[in-house]
Write a protein that holds these residues in place. Structure first.
Motif, PDB file in Angstrom:
ATOM      1  N   ILE A 157       0.726  -1.213  -0.106  1.00  0.00           N
ATOM      2  CA  ILE A 157       0.044   0.132   0.058  1.00  0.00           C
ATOM      3  C   ILE A 157       0.770   1.338   0.032  1.00  0.00           C
ATOM      4  O   ILE A 157       0.765   2.176  -0.858  1.00  0.00           O
ATOM      5  N   THR A 158       1.844   1.352   1.076  1.00  0.00           N
ATOM      6  CA  THR A 158       2.418   2.525   1.038  1.00  0.00           C
ATOM      7  C   THR A 158       3.922   2.727   0.311  1.00  0.00           C
ATOM      8  O   THR A 158       4.431   3.705   0.157  1.00  0.00           O
ATOM      9  N   GLY A 159       4.320   1.453  -0.154  1.00  0.00           N
ATOM     10  CA  GLY A 159       5.751   1.293  -0.795  1.00  0.00           C
ATOM     11  C   GLY A 159       6.690   1.451   0.104  1.00  0.00           C
ATOM     12  O   GLY A 159       8.038   1.708  -0.254  1.00  0.00           O
ATOM     13  N   VAL A 160       6.530   1.391   1.471  1.00  0.00           N
ATOM     14  CA  VAL A 160       7.573   1.222   2.603  1.00  0.00           C
ATOM     15  C   VAL A 160       7.521  -0.033   3.354  1.00  0.00           C
ATOM     16  O   VAL A 160       6.530  -0.269   3.529  1.00  0.00           O
ATOM     17  N   ARG A 161       8.793  -0.726   3.106  1.00  0.00           N
ATOM     18  CA  ARG A 161       8.825  -1.951   4.025  1.00  0.00           C
ATOM     19  C   ARG A 161       9.065  -1.726   5.478  1.00  0.00           C
ATOM     20  O   ARG A 161      10.085  -1.183   5.804  1.00  0.00           O
ATOM     21  N   VAL A 162       8.331  -2.184   6.588  1.00  0.00           N
ATOM     22  CA  VAL A 162       8.499  -1.880   7.820  1.00  0.00           C
ATOM     23  C   VAL A 162       9.621  -2.986   8.304  1.00  0.00           C
ATOM     24  O   VAL A 162       9.344  -4.217   8.153  1.00  0.00           O
ATOM     25  N   ALA A 163      10.601  -2.507   9.007  1.00  0.00           N
ATOM     26  CA  ALA A 163      11.976  -3.326   9.305  1.00  0.00           C
ATOM     27  C   ALA A 163      11.472  -4.070  10.616  1.00  0.00           C
ATOM     28  O   ALA A 163      11.671  -5.275  10.793  1.00  0.00           O
ATOM     29  N   GLU A 164      10.968  -3.330  11.570  1.00  0.00           N
ATOM     30  CA  GLU A 164      10.650  -3.717  13.121  1.00  0.00           C
ATOM     31  C   GLU A 164       9.188  -4.039  12.975  1.00  0.00           C
ATOM     32  O   GLU A 164       8.303  -3.488  12.747  1.00  0.00           O
ATOM     33  N   THR A 165       8.929  -5.475  13.437  1.00  0.00           N
ATOM     34  CA  THR A 165       7.704  -6.173  13.531  1.00  0.00           C
ATOM     35  C   THR A 165       7.312  -6.836  14.911  1.00  0.00           C
ATOM     36  O   THR A 165       8.523  -7.005  15.511  1.00  0.00           O
ATOM     37  N   VAL A 166       6.109  -6.941  15.209  1.00  0.00           N
ATOM     38  CA  VAL A 166       5.756  -7.634  16.277  1.00  0.00           C
ATOM     39  C   VAL A 166       5.052  -8.979  16.064  1.00  0.00           C
ATOM     40  O   VAL A 166       4.031  -8.814  15.162  1.00  0.00           O
ATOM     41  N   PRO A 167       5.245  -9.935  16.603  1.00  0.00           N
ATOM     42  CA  PRO A 167       4.301 -11.334  16.402  1.00  0.00           C
ATOM     43  C   PRO A 167       2.857 -10.741  16.833  1.00  0.00           C
ATOM     44  O   PRO A 167       2.709 -10.465  17.711  1.00  0.00           O
TER      45      PRO A 167
END
Length: 886
Positions: A157-167
């Motif tokens: 959607i945004t074209g930005v990949r989020v590096a920090e994720t939470v399960p």
């Protein structure tokens, strides 16, 4: 059973009991940065502290915002710990200090934060897990885009990949989730006012992530995820408190799928209803052992999965009761069923499914789907299973009916022949109810025939030898029919049960073969094991043994329900099963006191994992078809896991091979493109040092010019490497402004032409075109393309640059008459370090120019392609760049 009081769900009670010993977790969830999560958390913290609670700030990230710093106020703050990393002292959350302080409520901002290397846990959410295990209540903040399952959707959607994720399980196990939400327009206005980022950062964010469409999509994600969480809380409360439901807190649609031609129509209609209500969809199929084995609900179930529904198959003899039980369990509010074509007797007696649900499903909204046009009529109705007492009640009725027929023909048919009439109830009772009821029918038939028809009548006396022979033959034939037909009926029922098991096995095989990652595969195995065993199930994978240990360590990877996991005593049975590759735990000879039973999934190459089952009672093992179905599940699951491991290993091997190719190309390019200019520079400097005074002024000038030219070449090559790294890491943010493409093309052509001492032919047909692009990046793209064209064409060759309008797009074309690019290399010319075979013989290069051009063009929202040949003799190359028109 009807009439029994409802009982709480044991799994729901177990989940509540497990939460009792842990600290609570409250998550302030937002759709995007700047919605006010931290401010709301701090405001709530002040209210709780005013009420006497011990509230401590573990860490709050102010990002230089004065209002956030002011909102902390007089809340006590834990000192941060300093960690040395790469020569710098960085501050992080002090987990040990928080455990020693043990406040009632601890505030931890930014749950998705990655801790500095050297911290106890790599992620902040893992710090939260340890704090909760210690009984400390934690309040934290996070944005919806940091959820692991949504990272791919957010990137699209945004074209930005989020590096920090939470399960996702962290949010699922939270005790409270509070949605912090503001409209996108108000959030954008906050950004413009500088209340979220600094002005320079805010302007970049408004051009990229913080677009109104992006924020609206993220807002919908946050609302949906919060709604799902609230729905799960309501369902858990209902199960824990034995509330049958449904509760109309939110709409949920259940499609009832049969094996008739209208099943797919029911699925599509249910999907339309769910879309109109914006509600989740569940597709339910009830398998009955008495159903027609040739009927297949598989196509309808597959269609339901393709349309995004959750599918469920249960086995039960009583179709309406099973439907209502599952609908109440899942808190469904709408039931969608097909009209079907029931038999005339069912319609007459009101025993059709729709009529039964209209009477009994008073808590649900019932949707009746019309019968599809020209649907084939079933040739016979499906038999309905009867309770066990019905056989004992129906057998005398069958004998009485045969007696009535005998009385009607008494005097017309000899009394010996009337005995044949009684063979009919014997066969009917044996086939319908079993051999015992058949023998009972034989005894009643013999007594009725002897008493009513054999002389002397109305006594049980047998008068003559002929009657004795008839009675003996009748008894033998009756018992033979009862045994054989009863066994035949039992065999038919067993065959139907096996057909049901086989159908489930085929359906499970299809799920295992469906695309998905290893997590989906493990969950599918756990769900099928839970269905077979009728209780909770889990999947354990094996970690390699630690140094000094010989046995692998089983680790939980999937469970159904998600909240259950084996206790420590059961894990001892799991370790024994993994070490000895044999079943262990409840219902086995090894550690039978454990609450779980574990069975190994074996393959030809070793142990793939363990399937754990929490059986209801000690000493009640799985039997018959259930045990055979579980064995088949273990075999198929083991093969599927082994296949998944092989595919992952293949992917890793391909990645290593690709990395090796790039490494080789990089080293080759380094060896060539660094060595040549360095050699020239070293030679020029060495000559000037040793023979400088003896050289003429012109010679010294030539040597200095050579050193300067080679230095520029080396600098340009290193700049290309850095540009490629920035592109690969998505660090390029175009500064968009209106650009006159005609002027940009003329400027780039003049600069490239001067460098080669040649002119570029310009053909500009769209001078008024002025899209919004980054002028510096566009100039770099054009100069690279023109430089390539001039370099790979003959000294007297012709290079043409065109500007034209193509519908809604504007196209820039650079064309040369050089050797061209082989057709098989066209799709690879934009790969880093790739050099086409023909062009490599004409001019040397690093193989980075076109890769950089593609990255810069894509960053500006355009696209680039290569075409070759373009000249009649099979040579020439055409590079075409297209941007959205201004």
């Amino acid at each position: 059973m009807p009439g029994e009081p409802a009982r709480p769900d044991p799994d729901a009670l177990l989940a509540l009991a497990r939460r009792e010993g842990r600290g609570r977790l409250k998550v302030f969830l937002g759709a995007a940065p700047g919605v006010g999560k931290t401010m709301e958390m701090l405001a709530e913290a002040h209210r709780r502290r005013a009420g006497g609670s011990d509230v401590v700030v573990g860490i709050v990230e102010t990002h230089g915002r004065a209002d956030t710093q002011a909102a902390i106020g007089d809340l006590p703050i834990l000192p941060r710990i300093r960690i040395e990393y790469r020569g710098q002292a960085l501050e992080e959350f002090d987990l040990d200090a928080a455990l020693a302080r043990r406040p009632q409520i601890l505030l931890l901002d930014e749950l998705a934060h990655t801790n500095v290397t050297g911290s106890r846990h790599p992620k902040r959410w893992q710090d939260v897990e340890e704090l909760r295990e210690a009984g400390i209540e934690v309040w934290t903040t996070m944005n919806v885009q940091h959820l692991e399952s949504l990272s791919e959707a957010v990137a699209r959607i945004t074209g930005v990949r989020v590096a920090e994720t939470v399960p996702d399980r962290v949010l699922a196990e939270a005790d409270a989730v509070e949605l912090i939400d503001i409209p996108p327009a108000e959030l954008i206005e906050r950004m413009r006012q500088g209340r979220i980022y600094r002005p320079d950062q805010a302007s970049r964010a408004l051009r990229g992530f913080f677009k109104e469409g992006n924020l609206a999509a993220l807002r919908e994600m946050a609302l949906r995820r919060t709604a799902e969480r609230v729905d799960a809380d309501v369902t858990g409360y209902m199960r824990a408190n034995a509330i049958a439901g449904p509760w109309p807190a939110g709409d949920r649609v259940m499609a009832l799928i049969g094996a008739d031609p209208s099943a797919e129509l029911v699925v599509r209609e249910a999907r339309r209803v769910a879309d109109a209500l914006k509600a989740p969809l569940v597709a339910l199929h009830v398998e009955r052992p008495t159903a027609d084995p040739s009927a297949d609900p598989g196509p309808a179930l597959r269609l339901a999965e393709q349309l995004g529904a959750e599918t469920e198959t249960v086995a039960d003899d009583d179709l309406p009761s099973a439907i209502l039980r599952e609908a109440r369990t899942r808190n469904a509010t709408h039931l969608v069923i097909g009209r079907g074509r029931p038999g005339w007797w069912r319609r007459l007696t009101g025993r059709t499914l729709s009529a039964t649900l209209l009477r009994e499903a008073t808590d649900f909204t019932l949707h009746l789907v019309p019968e599809p046009a020209r649907a084939p009529r079933r040739l016979r109705a499906e038999p309905r299973a009867l309770p066990g007492w019905a056989g004992w009640a129906a057998t005398p009725a069958l004998v009485a009916a045969a007696t009535a027929v005998g009385i009607a023909f008494d005097g017309v048919v000899p009394e010996g022949a009337l005995g044949m009439v009684y063979l009919v109830p014997i066969v009917a009772a044996a086939v319908g109810f079993g051999p015992i009821q058949g023998a009972f029918a034989a005894a009643l038939s013999f007594l009725a025939w002897n008493f009513l028809f054999l002389p002397p009548r109305y006594t049980l006396t047998i008068a003559g030898p002929q009657d004795v022979v008839g009675v003996v033959v009748f008894a033998l034939v009756a018992l033979l029919l009862a045994g054989t037909t009863g066994g035949l009926g039992r065999s038919v029922r067993a065959a139907r049960a096996r057909m049901l098991g086989l159908r489930r096995l085929v359906e499970f095989s299809r799920r295992l073969g469906a695309p998905g990652d290893k997590g989906d595969l493990l969950l599918a195995i756990a769900e099928e094991a839970s269905r077979i065993a009728g209780g909770p199930a889990c999947i354990l994978l094996l970690l390699p043994p630690l140094p000094g240990e010989s046995a692998p360590e089983p680790v939980l990877r999937a469970s159904v329900p998600i909240s259950v996991e084996p206790d420590e005593a059961s894990m001892a049975a799991a370790r024994w099963s993994a070490a000895n590759r044999r079943p262990a735990g409840r219902g086995t000879d090894t550690l039978p006191a454990a609450a779980w039973q574990f069975r190994p999934m074996r393959t030809a190459h070793g142990l793939a994992g363990l399937v754990g089952l929490r059986l209801p009672e000690v000493g009640v093992p799985l039997e018959g078809e259930a045990d055979r179905a579980l064995d088949a599940l273990l075999d198929q699951g083991a093969v599927a896991l082994e296949r998944a491991e092989l595919m992952e290993e293949r992917a890793r091997s391909e990645a290593r091979a690709e990395t090796e190719v790039l490494r080789t190309a990089l080293l080759t390019s380094l060896g060539h493109d660094l060595k040549t200019p360095l050699t020239s520079i070293r030679g020029a400097i060495g000559t000037l040092r040793t023979a400088g005074p003896a050289l003429s002024e012109q010679t010294r000038a030539d040597l200095l010019a050579t050193a300067e030219e080679e230095t520029e070449r080396l600098s340009r090559w290193i700049s290309n490497i850095l540009d490629m790294v920035r592109i690969e890491n998505r660090q390029i943010e175009p500064r968009r402004e209106t650009v006159d493409l005609a002027d940009a093309l003329e400027t780039a052509a003049a600069r490239a032409g001067r460098g080669h001492g040649r002119e570029v032919v310009l053909d500009i047909a769209a001078r008024a075109t002025a899209p919004r692009l980054d002028p510096a990046l566009l100039d770099q793209v054009l100069v690279n393309l023109l430089d390539n064209a001039l370099k790979f064409s003959a000294p007297a060759g012709r290079v043409v640059a065109r500007l034209s309008r193509e519908g809604p797009e504007v196209a820039i074309t650079v064309e040369d008459d050089g050797p061209g690019i082989p057709r098989e290399d066209l799709h690879r010319v934009f790969d880093p370090f790739f050099r086409a075979t023909r062009t490599d013989r004409v001019a040397a290069g690093s193989g980075l120019g076109l890769a950089i051009c593609r990255g810069l063009v894509q960053a500006m929202g355009g696209r680039i392609l290569a075409e070759s040949p373009v000249t009649p003799d099979g040579g020439g190359t055409r590079m075409v760049v297209r941007f959205p028109g201004g």
